[in-house]
Each structure stands twice: as C-alpha cells, then as structure tokens.
Scaffold this motif. Structure first.
Motif, PDB file in Angstrom:
ATOM      1  N   VAL A 609       0.851  -1.187   0.000  1.00  0.00           N
ATOM      2  CA  VAL A 609       0.000   0.000   0.000  1.00  0.00           C
ATOM      3  C   VAL A 609       0.881   1.230   0.000  1.00  0.00           C
ATOM      4  O   VAL A 609       1.841   1.332   0.767  1.00  0.00           O
ATOM      5  N   ARG A 610       0.558   2.140  -0.925  1.00  0.00           N
ATOM      6  CA  ARG A 610       1.222   3.432  -0.877  1.00  0.00           C
ATOM      7  C   ARG A 610       0.431   4.391   0.015  1.00  0.00           C
ATOM      8  O   ARG A 610       1.003   5.085   0.843  1.00  0.00           O
ATOM      9  N   ARG A 611      -0.891   4.390  -0.231  1.00  0.00           N
ATOM     10  CA  ARG A 611      -1.752   5.290   0.535  1.00  0.00           C
ATOM     11  C   ARG A 611      -3.209   4.876   0.313  1.00  0.00           C
ATOM     12  O   ARG A 611      -3.585   4.502  -0.798  1.00  0.00           O
ATOM     13  N   ILE A 612      -3.985   4.953   1.363  1.00  0.00           N
ATOM     14  CA  ILE A 612      -5.422   4.698   1.267  1.00  0.00           C
ATOM     15  C   ILE A 612      -6.148   5.825   1.973  1.00  0.00           C
ATOM     16  O   ILE A 612      -5.833   6.168   3.120  1.00  0.00           O
ATOM     17  N   ARG A 613      -7.111   6.423   1.263  1.00  0.00           N
ATOM     18  CA  ARG A 613      -7.956   7.457   1.860  1.00  0.00           C
ATOM     19  C   ARG A 613      -9.412   7.018   1.756  1.00  0.00           C
ATOM     20  O   ARG A 613      -9.795   6.296   0.829  1.00  0.00           O
ATOM     21  N   PHE A 614     -10.230   7.483   2.701  1.00  0.00           N
ATOM     22  CA  PHE A 614     -11.655   7.138   2.635  1.00  0.00           C
ATOM     23  C   PHE A 614     -12.460   8.224   3.340  1.00  0.00           C
ATOM     24  O   PHE A 614     -11.957   8.981   4.176  1.00  0.00           O
ATOM     25  N   GLN A 615     -13.738   8.286   2.990  1.00  0.00           N
ATOM     26  CA  GLN A 615     -14.710   9.097   3.707  1.00  0.00           C
ATOM     27  C   GLN A 615     -16.033   8.332   3.702  1.00  0.00           C
ATOM     28  O   GLN A 615     -16.438   7.774   2.680  1.00  0.00           O
ATOM     29  N   MET A 616     -16.671   8.314   4.879  1.00  0.00           N
ATOM     30  CA  MET A 616     -17.899   7.541   5.030  1.00  0.00           C
ATOM     31  C   MET A 616     -18.958   8.373   5.735  1.00  0.00           C
ATOM     32  O   MET A 616     -18.654   9.172   6.626  1.00  0.00           O
ATOM     33  N   GLN A 617     -20.207   8.148   5.322  1.00  0.00           N
ATOM     34  CA  GLN A 617     -21.362   8.655   6.039  1.00  0.00           C
ATOM     35  C   GLN A 617     -22.107   7.435   6.581  1.00  0.00           C
ATOM     36  O   GLN A 617     -22.470   6.532   5.820  1.00  0.00           O
ATOM     37  N   LEU A 618     -22.334   7.427   7.852  1.00  0.00           N
ATOM     38  CA  LEU A 618     -22.906   6.247   8.497  1.00  0.00           C
ATOM     39  C   LEU A 618     -24.145   6.653   9.285  1.00  0.00           C
ATOM     40  O   LEU A 618     -24.241   7.775   9.799  1.00  0.00           O
ATOM     41  N   ASP A 619     -25.081   5.713   9.396  1.00  0.00           N
ATOM     42  CA  ASP A 619     -26.273   5.927  10.213  1.00  0.00           C
ATOM     43  C   ASP A 619     -26.761   4.579  10.715  1.00  0.00           C
ATOM     44  O   ASP A 619     -26.017   3.594  10.675  1.00  0.00           O
ATOM     45  N   ARG A 620     -28.022   4.519  11.154  1.00  0.00           N
ATOM     46  CA  ARG A 620     -28.545   3.284  11.735  1.00  0.00           C
ATOM     47  C   ARG A 620     -28.757   2.190  10.699  1.00  0.00           C
ATOM     48  O   ARG A 620     -28.945   1.034  11.061  1.00  0.00           O
ATOM     49  N   THR A 621     -28.715   2.533   9.405  1.00  0.00           N
ATOM     50  CA  THR A 621     -29.032   1.545   8.374  1.00  0.00           C
ATOM     51  C   THR A 621     -27.819   1.054   7.600  1.00  0.00           C
ATOM     52  O   THR A 621     -27.771  -0.114   7.199  1.00  0.00           O
ATOM     53  N   ALA A 622     -26.817   1.931   7.366  1.00  0.00           N
ATOM     54  CA  ALA A 622     -25.738   1.519   6.476  1.00  0.00           C
ATOM     55  C   ALA A 622     -24.549   2.458   6.576  1.00  0.00           C
ATOM     56  O   ALA A 622     -24.608   3.516   7.216  1.00  0.00           O
ATOM     57  N   ALA A 623     -23.468   2.029   5.894  1.00  0.00           N
ATOM     58  CA  ALA A 623     -22.283   2.860   5.697  1.00  0.00           C
ATOM     59  C   ALA A 623     -22.144   3.112   4.212  1.00  0.00           C
ATOM     60  O   ALA A 623     -22.215   2.183   3.390  1.00  0.00           O
ATOM     61  N   ARG A 624     -21.930   4.378   3.822  1.00  0.00           N
ATOM     62  CA  ARG A 624     -21.809   4.751   2.416  1.00  0.00           C
ATOM     63  C   ARG A 624     -20.634   5.722   2.282  1.00  0.00           C
ATOM     64  O   ARG A 624     -20.396   6.529   3.174  1.00  0.00           O
ATOM     65  N   GLY A 625     -19.935   5.618   1.153  1.00  0.00           N
ATOM     66  CA  GLY A 625     -18.830   6.537   0.964  1.00  0.00           C
ATOM     67  C   GLY A 625     -17.925   6.140  -0.171  1.00  0.00           C
ATOM     68  O   GLY A 625     -18.280   5.329  -1.044  1.00  0.00           O
ATOM     69  N   THR A 626     -16.730   6.666  -0.154  1.00  0.00           N
ATOM     70  CA  THR A 626     -15.762   6.455  -1.225  1.00  0.00           C
ATOM     71  C   THR A 626     -14.392   6.151  -0.622  1.00  0.00           C
ATOM     72  O   THR A 626     -14.021   6.714   0.419  1.00  0.00           O
ATOM     73  N   MET A 627     -13.670   5.260  -1.315  1.00  0.00           N
ATOM     74  CA  MET A 627     -12.311   4.920  -0.877  1.00  0.00           C
ATOM     75  C   MET A 627     -11.352   5.072  -2.047  1.00  0.00           C
ATOM     76  O   MET A 627     -11.654   4.685  -3.172  1.00  0.00           O
TER      77      MET A 627
END
Length: 718
Positions: A609-627
């Motif tokens: 791995v050189r680098r991994i970035r992510f952002q997530m929006q989470l709530d009571r139903t699921a996790a959604r985002g981009t990596m």
C-alpha cells in the motif's frame, strides 16, 4: 520580846451573792445538750421518715423510698444519706401509673454548705455541693407526659445556686425484660455552678443551668432497630469543648449481604472519634455547632435498604434546628457497600470536608452533600461490573472539589471467566474485554453537578497509556440484543454529561477472534493510538448539527501502518448519522494475514500500500462513501481448512487474481486512480466499530476490483 495578847482579827462572814450567771451557762449547756441529743436521736430519724413519706405521698404510692442512714449537721450545714433504695410499687391511681417503673440504689448522698436561713426565707438558696456516689439505676420505660413548667419554676424557693453537682460511679440500664435497650457502665458526671433560676435558664453560655459540665462513660451498650451499639469509653468537657469516643462498635442482627431488606444494615468498628469545639450550650437549645470532627480508622460495611432512606436534613429536623460543622476528617478508613450491582469495597480511605451545614436544598445547590468542599483519597478498591462477569479495581483515587480534579491510577477491568465460559453463560457471543488503565485524570470536574444533579461535567478527561484487549468466539450465536455502543445510544444515556475534551494517550488495542472454521484465532492490533474528542456531550444546549462532536485519532495498524481518522457526529440525532474520514500510510498488505487467514481463509501473498484514503457517512441503516486505495502488486491466495492452498483453491486463486483482483491501482503510472464504493448494510446487533470495519472492507474490495455487490456481501459476512 513580848508577845501580843490581843486576839487575832477574824474575817467577817461573806455577804450572800447570787450565782445566776453560772446557772444560766449551765442551763444553756443543758439546752444545747438536749438539742444535740434531739437532733441526734430525734431530728435525723424524723427527717428520714418524712422524706420516705413525702416520696410515697407525692407519687401517690407509685414509688417506695427506704433510707438506711440519715445524718445532719446544722452547725456544718451538711446532710449525709446512705443506703437509699427507691423502687416501684403497684400503681394506685391512673396519674401515678404515668410514672415509669424503676429501681434505684444509691450508696451515699452528700449535701454540703446549705444556706439554711435563705431556705427558711424562701430566697435564693446557696449550696456548696451535692454528691451522689455509687448510683445504680434501672429504668423500665420513659416518663409519659410530664410537667410543662421548667425546673426552676417548680422549686419551693426563689432559686438555688449550687457550686457543684457530682454523680460518681454511676451505672444505669433502660428497657423492659431481660434485654436492656440501653446499658451504661461505670460513669461519672460533674456540673459546676448550677444556677436553678430564670436567669440561669436564659443564660446562653450555660448548658441547661450549669456553667460547666464534664462527663465520662466507661462501657455502654444500646439496642437500636436491627443493631447493637457498643461504646468502650467516652469523655466530654465543656471546658475543653471536646467529645471523645473510643472503640464504637455497631453490629447488625442480620449479617451484611447483597440481599436487601426494608431497613439498612450497618456494621461499624470505629477506634476513635473526636469532636472538637463543640458548643454544648447551643446544643442544649437544639443547635449543633462544632469546629472539627475526626474519625480514625473506621471500618464500615453496609447493606443498602430496598427503599431510599430519608435525606439527612429530614432525619435531623425533629432534633436539631441548626447543624453546623467547620470541618470533618476521616483517616485510614475501610468501606464495603452491599446491595449494589457494583458492590464496591475501598481500603485506606481518607475524607476531608469543610463548611458543613445541614439545611434543606433550594434551587440549584452549590454545596456537595451539605459541605462547601470535599477531598477524597482511597487506596486499593474493588467492585463488580456486569456481575458476575467482570472484576473492577484500582490502586488509588484522588479527588478534590476545590480544584475540580480527580485522578485514578492503575485501573483494571478483567473478566472473571474464560471466553467460552462467558459466551455459554450469556448464551451468545460476548466480547471478552480486559482493560488496563495506568492513569485516568479528570480536570475541571463540576462536583456539585455530579453530586446534586447526577451530571458529569468536566473540562477534560484524559486516559493515559491504556491497554485494551478483546477476545470473541464465533462458534456461539450472535447477541440478539441491539448494541448500545453507537452514537445515538451514547446520546440517550440516563444521565447528562458534558466533556469539553476527551483524550486517549498512547493506547494499545489487541483484537482476537476465533472463527468457527479454524481453532487458530485471528489477531489484530492497533498501537500508539492517540484520540482527541471535543464537545462530547448529550446536553441539548451544546449538542446539535451545527455544534457536533468532533475528533481525531492517530495510530499504527499492526504496529506497521500509520493511520489517521477524523470524526464528526451529532449525538442527539436519532438516526445515528455521523461522518468518518481517514487515511492509511505505506505498508505491506500481508500484515493483515494474521486476522484474515484464520477467519476468512484468504491470504495476501504480496502487495504494498502506498496510501489509502476514505470518507464515510454512516447511520442506523448503512455505511456509504468512497475509498481511494493506491497499492501495487496485489495477489491473494484462497486456503482450505488447514490454511493450505489445495488444488481447487489454486484454481480459484488464479481465477480471483486474474478476473477480479486489480493488481495495481492505478494500473499504470499516470493513469487515473480507480475509486472504491463504500456500501455495507448495518446489523444493529453489532457496535458502530463493526460498521466502520464493514465500510472499509467493502471499499477496499471494490477498489481492488471486486464487484460492488460482492464486496458489499463479503463485508457484511459475520
């Protein structure tokens, strides 16, 4: 020489003289002798009979008095009575029946220096001293009713001024039957300058009517509801303004246990208690005022009652109109509380309080359990968490409400049974957590809010160098209950909390999971973890979408890969919505094999791995985002149950690496980076940390080439 022949002259006969002076002196002497004989043989017996008759007459036959010896000396203004016996006889009228049953034996009663002339004139009678020696009293019950007039208004004269009243070698018991409710051992009381008058009663500097009081008790017992109280020795003096109790023991009739009852059960051993600066004059007027109270090495154990007892000011209200204490100190104490789930036990307890005033609380009180300030220190302490599964302890605690600081050192929370025993006892998977906290520090702690409003408010909470390990066993059923380790549940805690800052410094987390497929558990560690959170609160005035919880965390995954994350969450959002951002630094992907090989049957043969970035929006139903994952030379290996690549697994590995897995991202230098979609449904039985892991797994798999649907499904697998 011639002799004279004249007859010698003769004396003339004396003229008769009256000797009436001699007769007068003789008469006076005889009279004095007769009076003395009368006093000796007639007055003393008459006074004795009169006294006995007066007692019977005034009590309507309720009491009978017998006096063995009654001696008076009018010249010395003294009376001595010996062998007094007072006992109760059958009541002859309803009025006399109101007097209590008693038996009294008095060895000697001495009255010295009586002002007889003032007594005859019914003026203020001076008396030098009255001494009662060798008094034994048994009182079956307390008097019913009684005169409403003060004592000085019931005197046969205007007033009495007594130099000293002394009771020596006193023994007393109170209570009906063989079991006395109160038993008083060898005791003595001395009162100085007792002024029985209206002026004496009104004198604010006197205790009752006495200018000074001194008392000593050697041995006393009392039967109180559910308990027996013993006192080895007690001394009190208004001169020194000090009350001292030595060896106070309280024994409950039922043993201290976790089983509650309607009444509190207390076991106490108190070697010494000293109360200094006691204003006894005010105490006699229902006002308690003292400077310091010091208790040395108390050992206290108690079982809490099923019902909450009345507050202290309500208990004292019938007896005291005022209760003030300058300071209180307890040293070397031990405390054990039963009847609580925690069941705490503390050793080497030291407590200091200042400015104690027991008053009803109005509005928002600023005192803490009636005191302006408290300082508490303890040594080793133990308690039970989630009984009987966890044992809690610490080595020392320091708290000071003046500075708003609390420090706890060497905190341990350890399971009381193995992983398998814990899961079997709870009938489902349960995290087997061990926690070691070398130091926990609270600053800016609002002690009045904690004590009076059950609110945790502080400027900062810092946990230094914690070590936390969790172990789980996947062979047992999943916990059927909804997890409480979520942002929305944190906002619903039954008490209000507000921490401006929360920090974890240099933590180590060790995660172990035993899957059903392999007895070898998977392990993962997070090292050198540092966490900083701001505005950690469920106070609606401080927590909102505009002013959420924010924080950052840094650490090392498997002690090889640097990681950084940031969090933003509204703890009062019922949907549990929050945002997580982060990145991982350069590392070899094979570091994950220690967890995924035994739990998933997959090995990472190579990959960097050189680098991994992510952002997530989470709530009571699921996790959604981009990596965004930048890596190179990724190769997987499918394994069998023995963690070896069989023939079919080699074929499957070739297909996976050839069809699904993207070896490099970006594929070639200069090409765009392929992003991964984070999509994973939430299982509410799992904690929010599981949802974070699911989101990152789905994003990693999708960024590595696994189709989105398959990546989502794989991330949600138990």
């Amino acid at each position: 020489m011639l002799l004279s022949r004249k007859p010698a002259p003769t004396l003339a006969p004396a003229s008769p003289r009256r000797h009436w002076g001699r007769w007068l002196l003789l008469g006076v002497g005889l009279l004095v002798l007769l009076v003395g004989l009368g006093v000796t043989f007639f007055l003393d017996p008459w006074l004795r009979r009169t006294l006995e008759e007066q007692v019977a007459q005034s009590t309507k036959g309720r009491y009978q008095l017998r006096v063995t010896e009654f001696r008076t000396s009018l010249w010395q203004r003294r009376a001595t009575l010996r062998g007094l016996h007072l006992r109760t006889t059958a009541a002859t009228s309803p009025d006399s029946a109101r007097l209590p049953r008693l038996q009294l034996a008095l060895g000697q009663l001495s009255i010295n220096g009586v002002g007889l002339l003032a007594l005859l004139r019914r003026q203020e009678v001076p008396v030098d001293s009255i001494t009662l020696d060798s008094l034994t009293l048994h009182l079956a019950s307390l008097p019913q009713g009684g005169s409403q007039q003060p004592l000085h208004q019931r005197l046969p004269c205007k007033a009495v001024r007594l130099g000293q009243l002394a009771l020596r070698h006193v023994r007393a018991t109170y209570g009906a039957g063989n079991q006395a409710q109160v038993r008083l051992g060898e005791s003595a009381v001395v009162l100085q300058d007792v002024w029985l008058s209206a002026a004496g009663a009104a004198d604010s500097g006197r205790v009752g009517y006495a200018a000074a009081v001194a008392a000593q008790v050697a041995g006393a017992t009392a039967q109180v509801p559910g308990h027996e109280v013993k006192l080895v020795r007690a001394t009190f003096s208004t001169g020194s303004r000090q009350l001292r109790l030595d060896s106070v023991l309280v024994h409950p009739r039922k043993p201290i246990s976790s089983v509650r009852s309607s009444a509190m059960r207390v076991s106490l051993a108190l070697p010494q208690l000293v109360l200094r600066g006691l204003d006894a004059a005010q105490l006699s007027r229902r006002r308690f005022r003292a400077d310091t109270l010091r208790a040395t090495r108390p050992r206290l154990a108690l079982t809490l009652p099923t019902r909450k007892p009345p507050v202290l000011h309500e208990l004292l209200q019938p007896y005291l109109a005022e209760c003030r204490l300058g300071s209180m100190q307890v040293t070397g104490g031990q405390l054990r509380v039963a009847g609580l789930a925690l069941a705490p036990a503390l050793a080497d307890v030291a407590v200091a309080a200042n400015g104690i005033q027991v008053l009803p609380r109005q509005g928002t009180p600023t005192d803490i359990y009636y005191a302006r300030a408290w300082q508490v220190r303890t040594g080793a302490a133990t308690a039970t968490l989630d009984a009987p599964y966890y044992h809690l302890s610490w080595q020392s605690l320091r708290a000071d409400s003046r500075t708003g600081q609390m420090q706890i050192r060497q905190v341990l929370a350890l399971p009381t049974m193995s992983v398998v025993e814990l899961a079997r006892s709870k009938k489902h998977q349960s995290a087997h957590v061990s926690v070691r906290l070398p130091e926990v520090v609270l600053t800016g702690l609002d002690f009045p809010a904690a004590a009076n409003q059950q609110q945790l408010r502080a400027t900062a909470l810092l946990v230094r160098h914690p070590q936390i390990s969790t172990r789980s066993d996947g062979r047992f059923a999943t916990n059927p209950n909804i997890s409480v380790v979520t942002p929305e549940m944190l906002g619903r805690l039954p008490f209000q909390f507000a921490l401006n800052r929360f920090g974890i410094q240099d933590a180590t987390l060790a995660l172990t999971f035993r899957s059903p497929r392999d007895p070898q558990p998977g392990v993962m560690s997070i090292n050198r973890l540092n966490v900083k959170l701001r505005n950690l609160t469920n106070d609606p005035r401080r927590m909102s979408a505009a002013t959420p919880l924010t924080g950052e965390a840094t650490g090392w995954l498997q002690n090889q890969c640097a990681a950084r994350m940031s969090l933003r969450a509204n703890l009062l959002d019922a949907s549990g919505r929050h945002t997580l951002r982060g990145e991982f630094g350069a590392a070899s992907l094979s570091m994950l094999n220690s967890m995924i090989v035994p739990t998933r049957g997959i090995a990472i043969r190579r990959g960097t791995v050189r680098r991994i970035r992510f952002q997530m929006q989470l709530d009571r139903t699921a996790a959604r985002g981009t990596m965004w994952g930048e890596y190179a030379d990724l190769k997987l290996q499918l394994l069998n149950q023995q963690e070896r690549p069989g023939v079919l697994h080699r074929v499957g590995t070739s297909l996976v690496n050839g069809i699904f897995i993207r070896d490099n991202n970006p594929r070639k230098p200069g090409q765009p980076l392929q992003t991964g979609i984070i999509a994973s449904s939430r299982e509410r039985r799992y904690s929010v940390f599981s949802l974070w892991r699911q989101g990152m797994v789905s994003g990693l798999l999708h960024s590595a080439g696994v189709p989105a649907g398959m990546a989502k499904k794989l991330s949600e697998a138990e």
